[in-house]
Design an enzyme around this catalytic site. Structure first.
Site, mmCIF file in Angstrom:
data_model
loop_
_atom_site.group_PDB
_atom_site.id
_atom_site.type_symbol
_atom_site.label_atom_id
_atom_site.label_comp_id
_atom_site.label_asym_id
_atom_site.label_seq_id
_atom_site.Cartn_x
_atom_site.Cartn_y
_atom_site.Cartn_z
ATOM 1 N N GLU A 23 12.488 20.913 -46.900
ATOM 2 C CA GLU A 23 11.380 20.723 -45.963
ATOM 3 C C GLU A 23 11.854 20.937 -44.529
ATOM 4 O OE1 GLU A 23 7.247 18.892 -45.687
ATOM 5 O OE2 GLU A 23 8.335 20.342 -46.866
ATOM 6 N N HIS A 54 24.688 19.171 -70.250
ATOM 7 C CA HIS A 54 24.151 19.759 -71.477
ATOM 8 C C HIS A 54 22.873 20.562 -71.233
ATOM 9 C CE1 HIS A 54 27.078 17.598 -73.899
ATOM 10 N NE2 HIS A 54 26.806 16.529 -73.174
ATOM 11 N N LYS A 174 -2.456 21.863 -45.836
ATOM 12 C CA LYS A 174 -3.496 20.840 -45.664
ATOM 13 C C LYS A 174 -4.821 21.469 -45.242
ATOM 14 C CE LYS A 174 -0.427 16.990 -44.430
ATOM 15 N NZ LYS A 174 0.024 16.089 -43.335
#
Length: 214
Positions: A23, A54, A174
Site C-alpha cells: 500500500e 510443504h 472508493k
C-alpha cells in the site's frame, strides 16, 4: 519478498506487512511526477514456516524467480511442548542453509542418484535470505519487528524517490465503488457507462439479485 515466520502466533503478521509495504510503495511515479526508472514495491507474501515448507518453498529453492526471504524465529516458545520447538528451529535453520548453499550435481550423484535424476535434485543455492531471531514473542519483540519493516518501507521510498504515504489508488476505488453501488441498487434497467466487462458484471449481478428476490 517471502516472509516466513516460524511462530504460529505470527500467522497474521504477513497480512499487516502486505498492507504496510504494498500500500505504501506500490507507486509508478516519483515525487516530481516522472515515471520511476526501476521496479518499485516488491510483492510481500508467505506463511508460517512449517506450512510454507510443504506448499511454496519449492519455488523459492528451485524456481526461475529469485525471491529474497526473511525467516523469523524465537529462541523461547510461548507454549513449550517436548522437543517441538527444537524441531521447529532446526527446520528454519536448515531452510536458510539450503537456500544459501543448495546441493550440487556432484553431491547428488555421490549419493547414488542416477544421471537422469541428478538435474532434478540439484539446487543451485545462492538464494538470498535473512534470519531474524528474537528471544521470545513479547509485545516489545513484536514492536521491534514492526519498526524494522516500517523503517525498511520508508528507506525504500527515499531511495526510489517515491511518496510512500499517498493512496490515490484507494481514492479511485472508493469513487468507482460509490458509483457502482448506486447502479446496483437502481436495477438492471439503469444506464451503464463503464467498459463492456464491468457493464456485463453489473447486469449479471442485477439479474441474479432480481431472481433471488423473486
Amino acid at each position: 519478498m517471502a516472509v516466513l515466520s516460524y511462530e504460529q502466533y505470527l500467522k497474521r503478521f504477513l497480512a499487516y506487512l502486505q498492507q504496510l509495504t504494498m500500500e505504501s510503495n506500490g507507486k509508478h511515479v516519483t515525487l516530481d511526477g516522472t515515471e520511476a526508472v526501476c521496479q518499485t514495491g516488491p510483492i510481500y507474501w508467505g506463511e508460517p514456516g512449517t506450512n510454507g515448507q510443504h506448499s511454496f518453498y519449492q519455488l523459492i529453492h528451485q524456481g526461475t524467480k529469485l525471491i529474497p526471504s526473511d525467516f523469523i524465529g524465537f529462541a523461547q516458545p510461548l507454549n513449550p511442548l517436548g522437543r517441538h520447538h527444537d524441531l521447529l528451529l532446526a527446520n528454519m535453520f536448515a531452510q536458510a542453509e539450503a537456500l544459501a548453499f543448495g546441493k550440487t550435481t556432484q553431491e547428488v550423484r555421490a549419493e547414488g542418484a542416477p544421471a537422469w535424476l541428478a538435474p532434478h535434485q540439484t539446487l543451485e543455492g545462492n538464494r538470498p535470505s535473512s534470519t531474524i531471531r528474537l528471544e521470545r514473542l513479547t509485545p516489545a519483540a513484536l514492536g521491534k519487528l514492526v519498526a524494522l519493516y516500517e523503517h525498511g518501507v520508508f528507506t525504500q521510498g527515499a531511495i526510489w524517490d517515491i511518496d510512500s504515504f499517498d493512496q490515490w489508488r484507494v481514492e479511485l476505488g472508493k469513487a468507482l465503488a460509490a458509483r457502482i453501488i448506486s447502479e446496483l441498487e437502481a436495477g438492471v434497467e439503469c444506464q451503464l457507462k463503464h467498459d463492456s466487462s464491468t457493464n456485463t458484471l453489473i447486469r449479471r449481478y442485477g439479474r441474479s439479485k432480481d431472481l433471488s428476490h423473486g
